[in-house]
Motif scaffolding. Sequence first.
Motif, PDB file in Angstrom:
ATOM      1  N   CYS A  32      63.217   4.446 -35.338  1.00 48.49           N
ATOM      2  CA  CYS A  32      61.991   4.619 -34.579  1.00 48.49           C
ATOM      3  C   CYS A  32      62.142   4.005 -33.202  1.00 48.49           C
ATOM      4  CB  CYS A  32      60.840   3.945 -35.325  1.00 48.49           C
ATOM      5  SG  CYS A  32      59.309   4.097 -34.422  1.00 48.49           S
ATOM      6  N   CYS A  46      55.581   0.108 -31.828  1.00 44.42           N
ATOM      7  CA  CYS A  46      54.215  -0.378 -32.019  1.00 44.42           C
ATOM      8  C   CYS A  46      54.313  -1.901 -32.067  1.00 44.42           C
ATOM      9  CB  CYS A  46      53.634   0.160 -33.323  1.00 44.42           C
ATOM     10  SG  CYS A  46      53.619   1.959 -33.350  1.00 44.42           S
ATOM     11  N   CYS A  95      55.102  -3.874 -35.439  1.00 45.22           N
ATOM     12  CA  CYS A  95      55.992  -3.278 -36.445  1.00 45.22           C
ATOM     13  C   CYS A  95      57.458  -3.675 -36.287  1.00 45.22           C
ATOM     14  CB  CYS A  95      55.857  -1.764 -36.372  1.00 45.22           C
ATOM     15  SG  CYS A  95      56.820  -0.911 -37.610  1.00 45.22           S
ATOM     16  N   VAL A 115      59.983  -1.991 -37.800  1.00 41.02           N
ATOM     17  CA  VAL A 115      60.896  -0.880 -38.109  1.00 41.02           C
ATOM     18  C   VAL A 115      61.901  -0.571 -36.982  1.00 41.02           C
ATOM     19  CG1 VAL A 115      61.026   1.582 -38.668  1.00 41.02           C
ATOM     20  CG2 VAL A 115      59.410   0.120 -39.875  1.00 41.02           C
ATOM     21  N   ASN A 125      59.638   8.543 -38.720  1.00 40.81           N
ATOM     22  CA  ASN A 125      58.798   9.340 -37.824  1.00 40.81           C
ATOM     23  C   ASN A 125      59.237  10.769 -37.996  1.00 40.81           C
ATOM     24  OD1 ASN A 125      56.849   8.135 -35.957  1.00 40.81           O
ATOM     25  ND2 ASN A 125      58.551   6.721 -35.661  1.00 40.81           N
ATOM     26  N   HIS A 129      53.726  10.762 -37.132  1.00 39.49           N
ATOM     27  CA  HIS A 129      53.007   9.993 -36.108  1.00 39.49           C
ATOM     28  C   HIS A 129      52.123  10.970 -35.335  1.00 39.49           C
ATOM     29  CE1 HIS A 129      52.118   7.483 -32.684  1.00 39.49           C
ATOM     30  NE2 HIS A 129      52.748   6.473 -33.243  1.00 39.49           N
ATOM     31  N   ARG A 164      50.119   2.402 -29.726  1.00 39.33           N
ATOM     32  CA  ARG A 164      50.253   3.647 -30.502  1.00 39.33           C
ATOM     33  C   ARG A 164      50.388   4.866 -29.584  1.00 39.33           C
ATOM     34  NH1 ARG A 164      51.900   3.890 -35.586  1.00 39.33           N
ATOM     35  NH2 ARG A 164      50.545   5.630 -36.081  1.00 39.33           N
TER      36      ARG A 164
HETATM   37 FE1  SF4 Z   1      57.597   3.171 -35.433  1.00 37.86          FE
HETATM   38 FE2  SF4 Z   1      55.682   3.691 -37.185  1.00 37.86          FE
HETATM   39 FE3  SF4 Z   1      56.527   1.203 -36.823  1.00 37.86          FE
HETATM   40 FE4  SF4 Z   1      55.116   2.394 -34.940  1.00 37.86          FE
HETATM   41  S1  SF4 Z   1      54.402   1.880 -37.039  1.00 37.86           S
HETATM   42  S2  SF4 Z   1      56.994   1.194 -34.609  1.00 37.86           S
HETATM   43  S3  SF4 Z   1      55.821   4.479 -35.094  1.00 37.86           S
HETATM   44  S4  SF4 Z   1      57.702   2.896 -37.644  1.00 37.86           S
END
Ligand code: SF4
Length: 456
Positions: A168, A172, A175, A177, A213, A251, A290
Motif C-alpha cells: 500500500c 493513512c 496504519c 500496512v 488495496n 479503497h 484518506r
Molecule cells: Fe493503506 Fe488501507 Fe492502511 Fe490506508 S488503511 S494505509 S489504504 S492499508
Amino acid sequence: MTKTSETPIAQPLRTLHIMTWGCQMNAYDSGRMADVLRPLGYRQVATPDADMVILNTCHIRERAAEKLFSELGRLRAVKDARGGAMMIAVAGCVAQAEGAEIFVRAPYVDLVVGSQAYHKLPELIAAVEAKRAAVIDTDFSAAPKFDFLPEAQASQGPIANLAVQEGCDKFCTFCVVPYTRGVEQSRPAAAIIAEARRLVAGGAREIALLGQNVNAWHGEGLDGRDWSLARLLAELAGIHDIARLRYTTSHPRDMGDDLIAAHRTNEKLMPFLHLPVQSGSDSVLRAMNRRHGIDRFRRIVADLRAARHDIAFSSDFIVGFPGETDADFDATMRLVRETEFALAYSFVYSRRPGTPAADAPDQVPESLKHSRLLELQAVLRDQQHAFNRAQVGRRFDVLFTGTGRHPGQIAGRSPYLQPVVVDNADLAPGTVHTVTIVAANPNSLMATLNQEQIAA
Ligand code: SF4
Ligand code: SAH
Ligand code: F3S
C-alpha cells in the motif's frame, strides 16, 4: 526463478504447524508458506507439538501484535517439553515491523521472516540448522515475492482466495500496512489467470481476489497493456467454471467508473462490496489522510446501487481517532444510519509506533473511545440483523460447500457471504442452486431448495 514445486520429495517427513492472525492476505500467505515447505517434507498438523511452528502475525492494532508474545510464551513450554526439538519462526507483519526485537523479547525464537521473504524459507531454515543460531530476513525484495514462490497448491475447495495485489502506498496516518507490506505491487494478469485456472481445476467455483488495496490493481494485461481490475474481472468471468467473483479490500479512492460499471455488466461479480470508510467526518478523514471526503463515499454507494439494485455494503470504522469530537462521531453515526450496512467491522483507534497519528497531541481518552465504539456497534449490529431478516422470502443462488452441523443438512454461502443451511438435501459441494430463504438466525439463514430445481 526458484521453482521448488516440482522438486522430488526425498526429504524425511517433518511436521509443520502454522498459526495465522490478521487479514485474508495473511491467510493466503500461510497457504503459500505451506506450499514452499511441502517439497522439504513438511506436512501440516493441527497442533503446535510439531518440528516447525510458524506464527504468521498481524501488527494492525496493539492487541493483535501482543497476541504473538502471549502465544510465544505457550509455545516455549511445548518446545521445552520436546527437548528443544522445535523450530519457531515468526512471520508476517510483526516480524516485518519488529525484526530483531523479537529475539530480545523471546530468545527461543529461531527465525524471523518478513512478509516479502517467504520464498526464501528453505534457505533460511537451512541456515538456522547449519548455524544453530537465530536467523532473520526482513528485506523488502526488489522483485515481487509472487514471482519467486512456487505455484500455489490448488486445493482450497469450492471457495478460494487469490492474491492479485500486495502492499500500500496510501499512508493513512493510523496504519502500519505501508511499512509492513511495502509499496503497491500488482501481479500480471497472465499469472493471476493461470492461478485461477489451477484453483478451478482443484474444485473452486468462487474466487475472491485479494489485495490490501485490491481495486488499485493495475497489472500487465494479456495484451501487454496496463489493465484495470474491472478488465481483469471481465477476463476471469470468461472462465466457464467460475460461478462467482469477489474482490477485497477496496479503497474508495480507487473505485473507478469502470469498476462501478462492472457491477452492472459482469454477472459473475457478487452484489456485495467491502468498502472501508473509517469515519463519517470530513475533518477526521482529512486527518487520517484518506484522500476523499464523505460526499465521494456517498456518491460511490449511490452509483453502485444504481448499477446493481441488490448490492449490499460492508465497511470498517475507527472511532476515537486523535481529534475526533462529539460532532465528528455524530457524523459517523449519521453516515451509518443513512447508508445501512449489511456488515461492518469497527475498532477503537490504536496508536501504532512509527505512524504519524500516534504522535498527535489530541489523543481521545480510552473511556470515550470505548463508549463511542459501543454506541456505534449497537447500530451496526441492528443493521446486520435487519439485513439478515430482510433476506427471508428472497430467492437467490447459493454456492454449496459441504454438510451442515446437523445430520442431513447441507451448507453454503449466499451472494452476501452469509452461511445458508438447507435441511434434508443431498447436493454436491461446489454446486450452485437457487433457494428461497425461510428464516434468519443471528449467524445463518435457513433455506429451502426451489421446486423447479428439485424436479430438474
Ligand atoms: Fe493503506 Fe488501507 Fe492502511 Fe490506508 S488503511 S494505509 S489504504 S492499508
Ligand atoms: N486497506 C484497507 C484496510 C486495511 S486494515 C483500507 O484502506 O481500508 C483493516 C482495518 O483495520 C482498517 O480498515 C481500519 O479500520 C483498521 N485499522 C487499521 N489501523 C488501525 C489502527 N491503528 N487502529 C484501529 N484500527 C485500525
Ligand atoms: Fe494485519 Fe498485516 Fe494484514 S498488519 S491486517 S496481517 S497486512
